[in-house]
Design an enzyme around this catalytic site. Structure first.
Site, short mmCIF file in Angstrom:
data_model
loop_
_atom_site.label_atom_id
_atom_site.label_comp_id
_atom_site.label_asym_id
_atom_site.label_seq_id
_atom_site.Cartn_x
_atom_site.Cartn_y
_atom_site.Cartn_z
N PRO A 1 4.36 17.88 7.77
CG PRO A 1 2.65 16.95 9.06
CD PRO A 1 3.08 18.23 8.41
CB CYS B 1 21.84 -8.30 -9.40
SG CYS B 1 21.14 -9.88 -9.90
CD GLU B 2 23.39 -2.97 -7.00
OE1 GLU B 2 24.26 -2.80 -6.14
OE2 GLU B 2 23.53 -2.69 -8.20
N GLY C 1 9.72 16.79 10.60
CA GLY C 1 10.74 16.07 11.37
C GLY C 1 10.16 15.34 12.55
CE1 TYR D 1 17.36 9.00 3.03
CE2 TYR D 1 15.40 7.63 2.96
CZ TYR D 1 16.09 8.74 2.55
OH TYR D 1 15.51 9.61 1.68
C1 LIG Z 1 10.75 16.03 3.11
C2 LIG Z 1 10.22 17.29 3.59
C3 LIG Z 1 9.25 17.31 4.59
C4 LIG Z 1 8.71 16.06 5.24
O1 LIG Z 1 9.62 15.42 6.06
P1 LIG Z 1 9.15 14.16 6.93
O2 LIG Z 1 10.37 13.72 7.63
O3 LIG Z 1 8.64 13.12 5.99
O4 LIG Z 1 8.08 14.60 7.83
C5 LIG Z 1 8.77 18.54 4.98
N1 LIG Z 1 9.22 19.68 4.41
C6 LIG Z 1 10.15 19.69 3.45
C7 LIG Z 1 10.58 20.97 2.87
C8 LIG Z 1 10.69 18.50 3.02
O5 LIG Z 1 11.63 18.52 2.08
#
Ligand SMILES: *Cc1c(COP(=O)(O)O)cnc(C)c1O
Length: 401
Positions: A263, A331-332, A221, A305
Site C-alpha cells: 500500500p 499559468c495553467e 489499491g 487524476y
Molecule cells: C503505485 C503502486 C502501489 C501503491 O498504490 P497505492 O494506490 O498508492 O496504494 C503499489 N504497488 C505498485 C507496483 C505500484 O506501482
C-alpha cells in the site's frame, strides 16, 4: 477537523510559512497497525510503496514500525537503504527499465519483480537459478477507480498477461529460473472485496504452476476516504475473506506462503495536509475564485487524476459556509476544487487541502520556476521540519554557469 488540529495547523503555517506540507506520523502508524492487525492470522508482509511519499523521516518511521518497502526505481531503492531498510526487505517493481537497472537491483540485494517476458529471459540467462525473482502478473481484472489509476486492464503496460503463462513457464524451464513470488497490482481505489478476491483466485490458479513460491503479493489499491462522507476499503472484511481463502490455498499448495501487500495511499494519504494562503478573492460572472499561493506544481492530483481533495478554512473554521472555486497561481488551469462549500474566506486566510500525504510532494515540480514547499512532521505531539523550503539556488544548482 477538530479545534486542536485546526490550531496546530495554524501554528505550523505561522511558524514555517506557506505553502507547507504537514504530515501526522501517528496517522501513518495507525494505518500500518490497521492493516497488520487485519492480516495477523497469516504470515503477512507490508511493503510500503514509497513512490507515494519518500521523505527519509517517513521511510524511517515505517521501517522502525517493521514495514518493508516497494520501490519502482533504483533511486527509490537507494533512498530506502539510506533510511535503514535491509535490501532483502525491499521489493523492486520497475516497469520498462533497462536490464542494467535490474542488475543494479540484484547487486544491491533487492527482491526483483519482473514485469515483462524480455526481462525474464535476460534475467534467467544471466542468473539462472542463483537469484530468485518474483513475476508481476496482469490478471486483467477491472479494478475500481477511474481509468487514470487502473493498471489491470487489457491495454495496460503493466505486468505479464495471465494469458502468457504458458510462455512464462517455457522461459523459466529453459533458463532454470527460481520464481519465489507472484505479484499483482491492479490499480488504485478498489472498494469491492469481490474484485480483490477475483484477482486472488486468478493468482492462485497461476501459482500452482510454480513449485518453489515463498510469497504471493496482492499489490495495493486500498481506497481511502477523500470526501467527508466517503467510504474506504473495509480492510477487516477484506482480510477475513482473503485470509481464509489464502490458508485454504496454502494447504493445497503444500506450504505456508507469505502474503504481501504494497500500500502507498492507504498508509500515507490521510496523514497529510497542504497548507496554502489565500492571495486573492476574485468574483467573476460565474463564480468566486479563491486564488492561493500554490498550484499544480505542488499538488497535481486534482488536475492530473480529477482527484477530489477536501478543502477547509483553518483561519475561519466557524465562518458561514459559502461557495468557492479554489485555484492555484500557475499559468495553467490549475483548479484544486470547483464549487466547494468552505467557511467564509478572506484574503490572507490559511486553507488546508486534505489527503495530501500520498502523491503530493512526491509529484511536485518547479513549473513556473516556483519553489517547492517544506515538509513538516508531527509525531507524538512534536513538530519537526523534515525538509526545508527550496531557494532560488536550488533551481540553479544543476545549471552550468
Ligand atoms: C503505485 C503502486 C502501489 C501503491 O498504490 P497505492 O494506490 O498508492 O496504494 C503499489 N504497488 C505498485 C507496483 C505500484 O506501482
Amino acid at each position: 477537523m477538530s479545534n486542536t488540529e485546526n490550531s496546530l495547523l495554524l501554528g505550523i503555517a505561522q511558524k514555517f510559512g506557506t505553502p507547507v506540507y504537514v504530515y501526522d506520523g501517528n496517522v501513518i502508524l495507525n494505518q500500518y497497525e490497521k492493516i497488520t492487525n487485519a492480516f495477523a492470522s497469516c504470515k503477512t508482509k507490508i511493503k510500503y510503496a514509497c513512490k507515494a511519499l519518500n521523505n527519509q523521516h517517513i521511510l524511517k518511521l515505517l521501517q522502525q514500525a517493521g514495514c518493508g518497502l516497494d520501490v519502482v526505481s533504483i533511486e527509490e531503492a537507494q533512498l530506502g537503504i539510506k533510511a535503514g531498510f535491509a535490501p532483502d526487505e525491499i521489493l523492486f517493481t520497475p516497469n520498462c527499465v533497462s536490464f542494467n537497472e535490474i542488475k543494479q537491483g540484484v547487486d544491491l540485494g533487492l527482491v526483483i519483480n519482473i514485469d515483462n517476458l524480455s526481462m525474464l529471459q535476460q534475467f534467467g540467462h544471466t542468473y539462472g537459478a542463483t537469484v530468485p525473482c518474483c513475476i508481476r502478473i496482469n490478471p486483467h481484472i477491472a479494478a475500481g477507480g477511474n481509468i487514470h489509476i487502473q493498471t489491470g486492464h487489457i491495454d495496460s503496460k503493466f505486468g505479464i498477461s495471465i494469458h502468457q503463462l504458458r510462455h512464462v513457464i517455457r522461459i523459466i524451464e529453459a533458463e532454470n529460473i527460481h520464481i519465489s513470488g507472484l505479484h499483482m497490482h491492479t490499480g488504485s481505489d478498489i472498494l469491492d472485496a469481490e474484485v480483490f478476491l477475483q484477482g486472488a483466485e486468478l493468482l492462485f490458479e497461476c501459482a500452482t504452476a510454480f513449485k518453489k513460491l515463498s510469497f504471493i503479493d496482492f499489490g495495493s489499491g486500498f481506497k481511502v476516504p477523500y470526501k467527508p462522507d466517503d467510504v474506504s476499503t473495509d480492510i477487516d472484511q477484506l482480510a477475513s475473506a482473503l485470509t481464509s481463502r489464502f490458508k485454504e490455498f496454502c494447504k493445497q499448495y503444500g506450504s505456508e506462503l507469505e502474503i504481501w501487500f504494497e500500500p502507498g495511499k492507504f498508509l500515507v494519504s490521510e496523514c497529510g495536509n497542504l497548507l496554502v494562503s489565500v492571495n486573492v478573492l476574485k468574483q467573476t460572472t460565474s463564480t468566486v475564485f479563491v486564488g492561493v499561493n500554490s498550484g499544480q506544481n505542488h499538488l497535481i492530483r486534482p488536475m492530473f487524476y480529477d482527484a477530489y481533495h477536501h478543502i477547509t478554512n483553518v483561519s475561519n473554521p466557524t465562518g458561514k459556509p459559502r461557495l468557492y472555486s479554489v485555484v492555484g497561481y500557475i499559468c495553467e488551469t490549475d483548479t484544486f476544487g470547483w464549487d466547494r462549500k468552505i467557511a467564509e474566506v478572506h484574503e490572507g486566510d490559511i486553507l488546508a487541502i486534505a489527503n495530501a500525504g500520498a502523491y503530493g510532494y512526491a509529484m511536485s515540480n518547479n513549473y513556473n520556476a516556483r519553489l517547492r514547499p517544506p515538509e513538516v512532521l508531527i509525531l507524538n505531539g512534536k513538530t519537526t521540519l523534515i525538509r526545508r523550503r527550496e531557494t532560488l539556488d536550488d533551481l540553479l544548482a544543476t545549471q552550468i554557469s
